[in-house]
Design an enzyme around this catalytic site. Sequence first.
Site, PDB file in Angstrom:
ATOM      1  N   ASP A   1       2.014   3.189  10.417  1.00  0.00           N
ATOM      2  CA  ASP A   1       0.984   2.214  10.029  1.00  0.00           C
ATOM      3  C   ASP A   1       1.388   0.762  10.325  1.00  0.00           C
ATOM      4  O   ASP A   1       0.521  -0.124  10.356  1.00  0.00           O
ATOM      5  CB  ASP A   1       0.688   2.331   8.526  1.00  0.00           C
ATOM      6  CG  ASP A   1      -0.255   3.475   8.195  1.00  0.00           C
ATOM      7  OD1 ASP A   1      -0.925   3.981   9.111  1.00  0.00           O
ATOM      8  OD2 ASP A   1      -0.318   3.861   7.023  1.00  0.00           O
TER       9      ASP A   1
ATOM     10  N   HIS B   1      -2.598   2.892  14.216  1.00  0.00           N
ATOM     11  CA  HIS B   1      -4.001   2.426  14.234  1.00  0.00           C
ATOM     12  C   HIS B   1      -4.112   1.231  15.174  1.00  0.00           C
ATOM     13  O   HIS B   1      -3.193   0.398  15.240  1.00  0.00           O
ATOM     14  CB  HIS B   1      -4.452   1.946  12.852  1.00  0.00           C
ATOM     15  CG  HIS B   1      -4.426   2.991  11.781  1.00  0.00           C
ATOM     16  ND1 HIS B   1      -5.355   4.004  11.714  1.00  0.00           N
ATOM     17  CD2 HIS B   1      -3.592   3.172  10.734  1.00  0.00           C
ATOM     18  CE1 HIS B   1      -5.084   4.767  10.660  1.00  0.00           C
ATOM     19  NE2 HIS B   1      -4.016   4.289  10.049  1.00  0.00           N
TER      20      HIS B   1
ATOM     21  N   GLU C   1       0.435  10.471   5.426  1.00  0.00           N
ATOM     22  CA  GLU C   1      -0.905  10.219   4.879  1.00  0.00           C
ATOM     23  C   GLU C   1      -1.917  10.990   5.725  1.00  0.00           C
ATOM     24  O   GLU C   1      -1.760  11.154   6.936  1.00  0.00           O
ATOM     25  CB  GLU C   1      -1.231   8.710   4.840  1.00  0.00           C
ATOM     26  CG  GLU C   1      -2.505   8.464   4.041  1.00  0.00           C
ATOM     27  CD  GLU C   1      -2.704   7.016   3.587  1.00  0.00           C
ATOM     28  OE1 GLU C   1      -1.887   6.143   3.913  1.00  0.00           O
ATOM     29  OE2 GLU C   1      -3.720   6.780   2.889  1.00  0.00           O
TER      30      GLU C   1
ATOM     31  N   HIS D   1     -10.426   4.825   2.273  1.00  0.00           N
ATOM     32  CA  HIS D   1      -9.992   4.874   0.859  1.00  0.00           C
ATOM     33  C   HIS D   1     -10.258   3.566   0.091  1.00  0.00           C
ATOM     34  O   HIS D   1      -9.370   2.941  -0.478  1.00  0.00           O
ATOM     35  CB  HIS D   1      -8.558   5.376   0.690  1.00  0.00           C
ATOM     36  CG  HIS D   1      -7.452   4.666   1.437  1.00  0.00           C
ATOM     37  ND1 HIS D   1      -7.258   3.320   1.375  1.00  0.00           N
ATOM     38  CD2 HIS D   1      -6.465   5.160   2.218  1.00  0.00           C
ATOM     39  CE1 HIS D   1      -6.201   3.003   2.088  1.00  0.00           C
ATOM     40  NE2 HIS D   1      -5.713   4.098   2.620  1.00  0.00           N
TER      41      HIS D   1
ATOM     42  N   HIS E   1       4.288   2.320   4.196  1.00  0.00           N
ATOM     43  CA  HIS E   1       3.848   2.004   2.859  1.00  0.00           C
ATOM     44  C   HIS E   1       3.810   3.233   1.944  1.00  0.00           C
ATOM     45  O   HIS E   1       3.290   3.156   0.814  1.00  0.00           O
ATOM     46  CB  HIS E   1       2.464   1.331   2.916  1.00  0.00           C
ATOM     47  CG  HIS E   1       1.339   2.282   3.307  1.00  0.00           C
ATOM     48  ND1 HIS E   1       0.185   2.377   2.576  1.00  0.00           N
ATOM     49  CD2 HIS E   1       1.198   3.187   4.296  1.00  0.00           C
ATOM     50  CE1 HIS E   1      -0.636   3.267   3.110  1.00  0.00           C
ATOM     51  NE2 HIS E   1      -0.035   3.772   4.157  1.00  0.00           N
TER      52      HIS E   1
ATOM     53  N   HIS F   1       4.507   9.751   9.286  1.00  0.00           N
ATOM     54  CA  HIS F   1       3.834   9.335   8.049  1.00  0.00           C
ATOM     55  C   HIS F   1       2.919  10.458   7.584  1.00  0.00           C
ATOM     56  O   HIS F   1       2.107  10.965   8.365  1.00  0.00           O
ATOM     57  CB  HIS F   1       3.037   8.061   8.360  1.00  0.00           C
ATOM     58  CG  HIS F   1       2.282   7.497   7.205  1.00  0.00           C
ATOM     59  ND1 HIS F   1       2.641   7.689   5.896  1.00  0.00           N
ATOM     60  CD2 HIS F   1       1.176   6.701   7.168  1.00  0.00           C
ATOM     61  CE1 HIS F   1       1.786   7.062   5.115  1.00  0.00           C
ATOM     62  NE2 HIS F   1       0.899   6.456   5.861  1.00  0.00           N
TER      63      HIS F   1
ATOM     64  N   ASP G   1      -4.688  10.560   7.126  1.00  0.00           N
ATOM     65  CA  ASP G   1      -5.326  10.096   8.369  1.00  0.00           C
ATOM     66  C   ASP G   1      -4.448  10.416   9.581  1.00  0.00           C
ATOM     67  O   ASP G   1      -4.920  10.327  10.723  1.00  0.00           O
ATOM     68  CB  ASP G   1      -5.681   8.606   8.313  1.00  0.00           C
ATOM     69  CG  ASP G   1      -4.553   7.720   7.846  1.00  0.00           C
ATOM     70  OD1 ASP G   1      -3.734   8.159   7.022  1.00  0.00           O
ATOM     71  OD2 ASP G   1      -4.479   6.569   8.299  1.00  0.00           O
TER      72      ASP G   1
END
Length: 397
Positions: A163, A226, A80, A24, A144, A78, A82
């Site tokens: 994250d 990650h 998001e 992104h 986040h 999370h 990914d």
Amino acid sequence: MEPIKITENIYWVGAVDYDIRDFHGYLTPRGSTYNAYLIVDKKITLIDTVKHGFEDELLSRVAKIVDPTKIDQVVSNHAEMDHSGGLPGVMKAIGLEKPVYASTLGVKNLGGQFKDAGLNLKAVEGKLDLGSEELVFLETRMIHWPDSMFSFVPAQGVLFSQDGFGLHLATPERFDDQISEEIWGPLALNYFANILTPYTGQIAKLIEKVAADGLIPQIKIICPDHGFIWRQNPGRALELYSAWVQQKPKRKAVIVFDTMWHSTEYMARELADYLYTQGIETRYYSLKNQHRSAVATECYDAAAIMVGTPTINNQMFPSVADLLCYLKSLKMKNKIGASFGSYGWSGEGAKLVQAELKTMGYELPSDEVRVQWVPQEKDLASLKALGLTVAEAVKKQ
Ligand code: FEO
């Protein structure tokens, strides 16, 4: 695809994306991983999934441990994409009726993303029974995303930090003791600067709360979404984050610019020399060959950011506007700003940069320095004055 054992009953079952370079808008020069974890207790629990397209990799790793249909429940730390993008496909494979636990806002966000996927979404209520152990949840709202949360297995001291404490690095190695800090250190700062900078206030409060609750000594292993797993030195992750949230600048200046016919480039080179001779660590970045996220990382610990632009059609250069838009979104604190640039006739570019730096809350110790056409001897004096003024301001910070 092989799973990786972390403890007696916890496994890494994620995916490695060796090819991703644009995350992104953030450059990931060494790829990334989408980490997911399997806890094999009486209730078999999957923590997070992977980006869409990597579902089979996750399922094939799980299948080396248990039949995927034996998974009883899924936790989404999370929402998001990914991590959640693979959720519908994984649930389809393991059983759509199985519960997917998330924070209250996670349920809302996942419900919004996957309206027709038939997911059985449930909001967590403090903790989840795994059979012999339990999973405790800690909301980390806006670290986040609004939905973000951590999950913790107190019996083993294993923290699933989504994250948090992550970095983008695609390797077969899965643990901190297998990769040297020389390699991962710059990547960790790159990740923090580009993803977590706007939320340093929330992170500082979270660290304080976790410390006040006496949880820090209980954390033995940190499993982020990650990069590698911190099993040897989770304290190092906490130490770095405790330092980075302070946004304490070094005696350092970043000179970043774009140029049309080399005049602004010439100005940038002169400024770099002036700053350096004043004992300021100086970084020189041309937007012709540097990505905005690499520049942002350099800016993170710099006291001064000096931005150069030519004027084109009454505007700043598009690449400079791109950088400023990106830096503005990161809301970096404790920065000195300065602008400079060349022009032919109207000359708005450097003035617009200066105005933008002001709206970003940067301290501006000098007016912009503008040069018409090509720098001459008299212009060098103005540039030198700008360099000296910024150097003095840096030394005072
Ligand atoms: Fe790795 Fe915020 O997603």
